[in-house]
Write a protein that holds these residues in place. Structure first.
Motif, PDB file in Angstrom:
ATOM      1  N   PRO A 138       0.845  -1.209   0.000  1.00 33.70           N
ATOM      2  CA  PRO A 138       0.000   0.000   0.000  1.00 33.70           C
ATOM      3  C   PRO A 138       0.878   1.258   0.000  1.00 33.70           C
ATOM      4  O   PRO A 138       1.929   1.256   0.630  1.00 33.70           O
ATOM      5  N   VAL A 139       0.446   2.299  -0.714  1.00 33.66           N
ATOM      6  CA  VAL A 139       1.272   3.509  -0.808  1.00 33.66           C
ATOM      7  C   VAL A 139       1.026   4.432   0.388  1.00 33.66           C
ATOM      8  O   VAL A 139      -0.022   4.392   1.022  1.00 33.66           O
ATOM      9  N   GLU A 140       2.009   5.256   0.673  1.00 30.03           N
ATOM     10  CA  GLU A 140       1.868   6.269   1.721  1.00 30.03           C
ATOM     11  C   GLU A 140       1.514   7.598   1.073  1.00 30.03           C
ATOM     12  O   GLU A 140       2.111   7.967   0.076  1.00 30.03           O
ATOM     13  N   ILE A 141       0.546   8.290   1.614  1.00 29.51           N
ATOM     14  CA  ILE A 141       0.208   9.611   1.081  1.00 29.51           C
ATOM     15  C   ILE A 141       0.220  10.645   2.202  1.00 29.51           C
ATOM     16  O   ILE A 141      -0.797  10.889   2.840  1.00 29.51           O
ATOM     17  N   PRO A 142       1.368  11.261   2.443  1.00 34.72           N
ATOM     18  CA  PRO A 142       1.433  12.287   3.477  1.00 34.72           C
ATOM     19  C   PRO A 142       0.559  13.470   3.085  1.00 34.72           C
ATOM     20  O   PRO A 142       0.420  13.783   1.897  1.00 34.72           O
ATOM     21  N   GLY A 143      -0.056  14.101   4.057  1.00 38.01           N
ATOM     22  CA  GLY A 143      -0.860  15.295   3.761  1.00 38.01           C
ATOM     23  C   GLY A 143      -2.344  14.990   3.606  1.00 38.01           C
ATOM     24  O   GLY A 143      -3.144  15.904   3.464  1.00 38.01           O
ATOM     25  N   ILE A 144      -2.718  13.699   3.609  1.00 36.01           N
ATOM     26  CA  ILE A 144      -4.144  13.355   3.552  1.00 36.01           C
ATOM     27  C   ILE A 144      -4.478  12.498   4.765  1.00 36.01           C
ATOM     28  O   ILE A 144      -3.879  11.451   4.972  1.00 36.01           O
ATOM     29  N   ALA A 145      -5.432  12.958   5.557  1.00 29.45           N
ATOM     30  CA  ALA A 145      -5.822  12.188   6.736  1.00 29.45           C
ATOM     31  C   ALA A 145      -6.560  10.936   6.280  1.00 29.45           C
ATOM     32  O   ALA A 145      -7.367  10.968   5.349  1.00 29.45           O
ATOM     33  N   ASN A 146      -6.258   9.845   6.954  1.00 30.33           N
ATOM     34  CA  ASN A 146      -6.855   8.562   6.634  1.00 30.33           C
ATOM     35  C   ASN A 146      -8.381   8.648   6.545  1.00 30.33           C
ATOM     36  O   ASN A 146      -8.984   8.174   5.584  1.00 30.33           O
ATOM     37  N   SER A 147      -9.004   9.291   7.540  1.00 30.15           N
ATOM     38  CA  SER A 147     -10.467   9.287   7.559  1.00 30.15           C
ATOM     39  C   SER A 147     -11.045  10.112   6.405  1.00 30.15           C
ATOM     40  O   SER A 147     -12.064   9.737   5.837  1.00 30.15           O
ATOM     41  N   SER A 148     -10.388  11.209   6.041  1.00 28.42           N
ATOM     42  CA  SER A 148     -10.965  11.992   4.942  1.00 28.42           C
ATOM     43  C   SER A 148     -10.754  11.274   3.613  1.00 28.42           C
ATOM     44  O   SER A 148     -11.590  11.334   2.715  1.00 28.42           O
TER      45      SER A 148
ATOM     46  N   LYS B  30       2.846   7.765 -10.162  1.00 29.19           N
ATOM     47  CA  LYS B  30       1.773   7.008 -10.817  1.00 29.19           C
ATOM     48  C   LYS B  30       1.153   5.972  -9.892  1.00 29.19           C
ATOM     49  O   LYS B  30      -0.043   5.712  -9.952  1.00 29.19           O
ATOM     50  N   ASP B  31       1.983   5.382  -9.023  1.00 32.35           N
ATOM     51  CA  ASP B  31       1.455   4.370  -8.112  1.00 32.35           C
ATOM     52  C   ASP B  31       0.428   4.953  -7.152  1.00 32.35           C
ATOM     53  O   ASP B  31      -0.531   4.282  -6.776  1.00 32.35           O
ATOM     54  N   LYS B  32       0.659   6.209  -6.747  1.00 27.25           N
ATOM     55  CA  LYS B  32      -0.296   6.844  -5.840  1.00 27.25           C
ATOM     56  C   LYS B  32      -1.600   7.159  -6.572  1.00 27.25           C
ATOM     57  O   LYS B  32      -2.686   6.980  -6.024  1.00 27.25           O
ATOM     58  N   VAL B  33      -1.470   7.631  -7.805  1.00 26.46           N
ATOM     59  CA  VAL B  33      -2.668   7.924  -8.594  1.00 26.46           C
ATOM     60  C   VAL B  33      -3.487   6.645  -8.753  1.00 26.46           C
ATOM     61  O   VAL B  33      -4.697   6.623  -8.536  1.00 26.46           O
ATOM     62  N   PHE B  34      -2.814   5.547  -9.092  1.00 21.71           N
ATOM     63  CA  PHE B  34      -3.534   4.280  -9.290  1.00 21.71           C
ATOM     64  C   PHE B  34      -4.171   3.796  -7.995  1.00 21.71           C
ATOM     65  O   PHE B  34      -5.308   3.324  -7.987  1.00 21.71           O
ATOM     66  N   TYR B  35      -3.446   3.944  -6.890  1.00 22.98           N
ATOM     67  CA  TYR B  35      -4.002   3.502  -5.608  1.00 22.98           C
ATOM     68  C   TYR B  35      -5.329   4.202  -5.346  1.00 22.98           C
ATOM     69  O   TYR B  35      -6.335   3.579  -5.000  1.00 22.98           O
TER      70      TYR B  35
ATOM     71  N   SER C 159      -8.052   3.025  -7.639  1.00 21.44           N
ATOM     72  CA  SER C 159      -8.571   1.703  -7.291  1.00 21.44           C
ATOM     73  C   SER C 159      -9.543   1.791  -6.122  1.00 21.44           C
ATOM     74  O   SER C 159     -10.227   0.840  -5.800  1.00 21.44           O
ATOM     75  N   ARG C 160      -9.575   2.980  -5.458  1.00 19.47           N
ATOM     76  CA  ARG C 160     -10.533   3.180  -4.369  1.00 19.47           C
ATOM     77  C   ARG C 160     -11.720   4.024  -4.818  1.00 19.47           C
ATOM     78  O   ARG C 160     -12.462   4.572  -3.999  1.00 19.47           O
ATOM     79  N   GLY C 161     -11.823   4.227  -6.121  1.00 21.06           N
ATOM     80  CA  GLY C 161     -13.006   4.893  -6.650  1.00 21.06           C
ATOM     81  C   GLY C 161     -12.793   6.332  -7.087  1.00 21.06           C
ATOM     82  O   GLY C 161     -13.669   6.934  -7.680  1.00 21.06           O
ATOM     83  N   PHE C 162     -11.640   6.906  -6.801  1.00 23.65           N
ATOM     84  CA  PHE C 162     -11.377   8.277  -7.242  1.00 23.65           C
ATOM     85  C   PHE C 162     -11.180   8.278  -8.756  1.00 23.65           C
ATOM     86  O   PHE C 162     -10.468   7.430  -9.282  1.00 23.65           O
ATOM     87  N   SER C 163     -11.791   9.260  -9.445  1.00 23.23           N
ATOM     88  CA  SER C 163     -11.465   9.395 -10.859  1.00 23.23           C
ATOM     89  C   SER C 163     -10.018   9.884 -10.938  1.00 23.23           C
ATOM     90  O   SER C 163      -9.466  10.351  -9.942  1.00 23.23           O
ATOM     91  N   LYS C 164      -9.443   9.775 -12.116  1.00 23.43           N
ATOM     92  CA  LYS C 164      -8.047  10.186 -12.250  1.00 23.43           C
ATOM     93  C   LYS C 164      -7.877  11.647 -11.837  1.00 23.43           C
ATOM     94  O   LYS C 164      -6.943  12.016 -11.135  1.00 23.43           O
ATOM     95  N   LYS C 165      -8.852  12.463 -12.247  1.00 25.55           N
ATOM     96  CA  LYS C 165      -8.780  13.880 -11.908  1.00 25.55           C
ATOM     97  C   LYS C 165      -8.884  14.105 -10.396  1.00 25.55           C
ATOM     98  O   LYS C 165      -8.126  14.867  -9.810  1.00 25.55           O
ATOM     99  N   GLU C 166      -9.828  13.400  -9.765  1.00 24.34           N
ATOM    100  CA  GLU C 166      -9.963  13.526  -8.302  1.00 24.34           C
ATOM    101  C   GLU C 166      -8.693  13.070  -7.593  1.00 24.34           C
ATOM    102  O   GLU C 166      -8.262  13.668  -6.607  1.00 24.34           O
ATOM    103  N   ALA C 167      -8.105  11.992  -8.129  1.00 19.90           N
ATOM    104  CA  ALA C 167      -6.876  11.466  -7.519  1.00 19.90           C
ATOM    105  C   ALA C 167      -5.762  12.501  -7.606  1.00 19.90           C
ATOM    106  O   ALA C 167      -5.084  12.790  -6.621  1.00 19.90           O
ATOM    107  N   ILE C 168      -5.615  13.088  -8.785  1.00 22.51           N
ATOM    108  CA  ILE C 168      -4.555  14.081  -8.963  1.00 22.51           C
ATOM    109  C   ILE C 168      -4.813  15.293  -8.080  1.00 22.51           C
ATOM    110  O   ILE C 168      -3.916  15.801  -7.406  1.00 22.51           O
ATOM    111  N   GLU C 169      -6.081  15.729  -8.032  1.00 24.40           N
ATOM    112  CA  GLU C 169      -6.401  16.876  -7.178  1.00 24.40           C
ATOM    113  C   GLU C 169      -6.103  16.587  -5.709  1.00 24.40           C
ATOM    114  O   GLU C 169      -5.580  17.436  -4.998  1.00 24.40           O
ATOM    115  N   MET C 170      -6.411  15.385  -5.286  1.00 24.12           N
ATOM    116  CA  MET C 170      -6.155  15.058  -3.887  1.00 24.12           C
ATOM    117  C   MET C 170      -4.654  15.024  -3.598  1.00 24.12           C
ATOM    118  O   MET C 170      -4.194  15.520  -2.577  1.00 24.12           O
TER     119      MET C 170
END
Ligand SMILES: Nc1ncnc2c1ncn2[C@@H]1O[C@H](COP(=O)(O)OP(=O)(O)O)[C@@H](O)[C@H]1O
Ligand SMILES: [Mg+2]
Lengths: 245, 429
Positions: free
Chosen positions: A87-97, B377-382, B385-396
């Motif tokens: 699983p990847v780490e994403i700093p800056g995003i809270a798990n719950s959000s 790219k791995d983060k975008v795909f992750y 895979s949880r339902g975010f569109s590519k655009k939403e993933a990039i924005e997040m």
């Protein structure tokens, strides 16, 4: 639920999945066991739609829809979930959000209104405590600085929250101590029912002592080399992968 | 009147007659008038597209009154309004019980010459030393242009006073194809504490705002200054911020630099234990060029500086950053830190970040680091895979990237969110 036919996949001109046929019926738990490098993660990634693979031949049907041309997020909305080996780490995003956005993205794609925040938090806390996760876990940044076990538990937490139809578990047991393995196995077993299906991908037999599969396939060099029921696990344990190639 | 005509007229006048006694002789040098625009040979200007202002004929402001500011839209208890760079006394409103005073530079100079003389005595300190020993006056010349064209405003915070509510320095631009030169001296007297929000709001297009701040922090004063602009779009901006810190003074400077903008930031840590914390975001999209030159000079014992930058370049645009730390002999026990991280949203977008250290003292600690990259790219795909569109993933992922800066001013963090959202409008990712 899932039907893989005649599938061949290559990466950088190297054939990794070689003419694979695999079917997973509704309500079934199917184990795929293979040594390192046999193509297990490639298979999981191709099912969930990771870009960068060259599908040379074949099809993957999910509930009779060919999914190979469908985006990963659409597949998630259809009910396909992969628990990542790493699983990847994403700093800056809270798990719950992150979790709330995920559940709402999927709901939106299925024309369901966003989840009620209170109900969502209640359910989230309930799942977290079932997995033995502290409340602070949810406010921490997404997987950042989590131990190997916590990351894997977080995958199962997402699974229990998103309630997919097809669960692809890519080495969910790797890097787990025995207590975490039990907690995770329990979560998986309890979730499993007649309406959903599981593809349990693993290298070792120990997970399969806790989650009993209906079918077992031995996977090597991108194809299935032996199939059987739960007894095959024991045979494999005695003989090792070398006997199956 | 056009800028060039005015400059030609100045060449024929005795510059002493301008009656600006605070201007040094170097600034009042007629040769500078021939050489008013910086070019890319000057190190500070290397990354900025100077053609943008050389090619155009700029108007000078003739009438100063353009009061179409809708005041109800601006919710600040303390508001100092500039119309096209000129102080608007009618709309200015400060409620600080005399803790804050506004003067013209001339009035202030008549009252007290010390700070002004200290700051303006040597214009060369704003120029980079060359190995050749030749000092480049190009940046100075742009400053002198500024000081020649504007009468200057001084905002003074009284000693021993703490100003509770933020003071908004609101500069409204409603001119057209005009060069706009606010020239502002902020003085935080001893033991004072104040927060400034420096906000430029553009109503019209195609102007050039050339903003010049001198900020003087007396002993043990605390200043927070945040900066951003609204609706900048096709306007060009060059700003200079010069900070002078005395003993125990503390400065927090935060900025969002976007569009065709260049900021030249100089911090002089002149007093023991003085400290500066700089946070900045550089944004560029379309074909914009967002550029910052930032130099911290440690002149005193145990002085401390921190620079933390983030950059996002979209489309075919460019962000560029040159961050310098100079530690002078005698500034023992000082610490200077620089960090930057750049994100490219397009393979045609560019980001340049160049940290430089010049250290003339042994007993100091310095660090610098820069990283560049595309979204993983791995983060975008992750996320997908949880339902975010590519655009939403990039924005997040981008929102996670910007949240690292953690601006303490809410106006700034809100503006940053808006600006970053704009980068995605109409994009099919
Ligand atoms: N992106 C990639 N580029 C090149 N080779 C890859 C890539 N992904 C996987 N492989 C190769 O494909 C083979 C199978 O990898 P993988 O599916 O990760 O196996 P497993 O999960 O069974 O350990 C390995 O030999 C691996 O090196
Ligand atoms: Mg694997």
């Amino acid at each position: 639920m899932l039907k893989i036919s005649n599938l061949s996949v290559s990466v950088e001109n190297k054939l990794i999945i070689n003419n694979l046929d695999l079917e997973i019926g509704e309500g079934k738990k199917v184990a795929v066991m293979g040594p390192n490098g046999s193509g297990k993660s490639t298979l999981s990634n191709v099912i969930s739609g990771k870009p960068g693979y060259n599908i040379k031949e074949g099809s993957i049907k999910f509930e009779d829809t060919d999914i190979l041309k469908i985006n990963p997020d659409e597949r998630a909305a259809m009910g396909i979930f992969m628990a990542f080996q790493y699983p990847v780490e994403i700093p800056g995003i809270a798990n719950s959000s992150f979790l709330r956005t995920a559940i709402n993205s999927i709901r939106k794609k299925n024309n369901i209104e966003p989840v009620n925040t209170r109900i969502f938090l209640e359910e989230l806390n309930q799942i977290a405590s079932k997995l033995g996760l502290d409340k602070s876990f949810l406010s921490r940044d997404m997987n950042e600085g989590f131990s190997g076990g916590e990351k894997k538990k977080n995958e199962i937490l997402q699974l229990l929250l998103l309630k997919p139809k097809l669960c692809v578990l890519d080495e969910i047991d790797s890097g787990l101590d025995i207590d975490s393995l039990k907690v995770i196995s329990k979560g998986i077993s309890e979730y499993s029912n007649k309406k959903n299906s599981m593809l349990i991908i693993t290298h070792y037999q120990r997970l399969l002592d806790h989650v009993i599969p209906d079918e077992v396939h031995i996977f090597n060099k991108g194809k299935i080399v032996e199939s059987g029921d739960h007894d095959l696990v024991k045979i494999l344990e005695e003989k090792g992968y070398k006997e199956f190639s | 009147m056009l800028l060039n005509d005015y400059l030609n007229k100045l060449k024929k006048t005795n510059l002493k007659e301008l009656n600006k006694p605070w201007l040094s002789n170097e600034l009042l040098n007629k040769e500078l008038l021939d050489n008013i625009f910086p070019d890319n040979n000057a190190e500070e200007w290397k990354n900025f597209n100077v053609n943008a202002f050389i090619k155009q004929k700029w108007n000078l402001l003739i009438s100063q009154d353009s009061p179409n500011l809708k005041k109800e839209n601006i919710l600040f208890k303390n508001l100092i309004v500039f119309n096209n760079g000129v102080l608007d006394k009618k709309l200015t409103e400060i409620n600080t019980d005399d803790k804050v005073k506004i003067h013209s530079l001339q009035e202030y100079y008549n009252k007290d010459k010390t700070i002004v003389d200290k700051i303006y005595c040597n214009s060369k300190k704003y120029s980079e030393d060359r190995i050749s020993g030749i000092i480049d006056n190009k940046t100075t010349s742009l400053l002198s242009l500024n000081s020649l064209l504007n009468q200057g405003v001084v905002i003074e915070v009284a000693a021993d006073s703490k100003v509770g509510n933020e003071i908004c320095l609101y500069n409204q631009i409603s001119a057209n194809e005009t060069i706009i030169n606010p020239y502002i001296l902020l003085v935080a007297n001893k033991n004072s504490e104040v927060n400034f929000l420096d906000l430029t709001s553009y109503i019209e297009e195609n102007n050039w705002t050339n903003v010049f701040y001198e900020v003087y922090l007396e002993k043990n004063s605390k200043v927070r200054m945040s900066n951003f602009s609204l609706n900048q779009s096709m306007n060009l901006n060059t700003s200079s911020y010069n900070f002078h810190l005395e003993k125990e003074a503390l400065l927090e400077f935060a900025s969002i630099n976007k569009g065709n903008s260049k900021k030249d930031i100089r911090v002089f840590l002149n007093g023991e234990n003085s400290k500066v914390d700089i946070k900045g975001m550089l944004l560029s999209r379309l074909i914009e060029n967002s550029d910052i030159f930032c130099k911290v000079t440690h002149n005193a014992f145990s002085s401390d500086s921190k620079q933390d930058w983030r950059m996002i370049s979209a489309d075919t645009s460019k962000t560029s950053l040159n961050g310098k730390i100079k530690i002078m002999k005698g500034a023992k026990n000082s610490s200077g830190n620089f960090f930057s991280k750049a994100l490219l949203l397009n393979d045609k977008a560019k980001a340049l970040s160049k940290p430089e250290l010049e250290i003339f003292e042994d007993d100091v600690s310095c660090s610098h680091g820069s990283s560049f990259g595309e979204l993983e790219k791995d983060k975008v795909f992750y996320l997908q895979s949880r339902g975010f569109s590519k655009k939403e993933a990039i924005e997040m992922l981008v929102s996670a990237f910007i949240s690292e800066l953690n601006f303490s001013d809410n106006n700034l963090s809100d503006n940053l969110k808006n600006e970053v959202e704009k980068m995605f409008i109409g994009k099919d990712l």
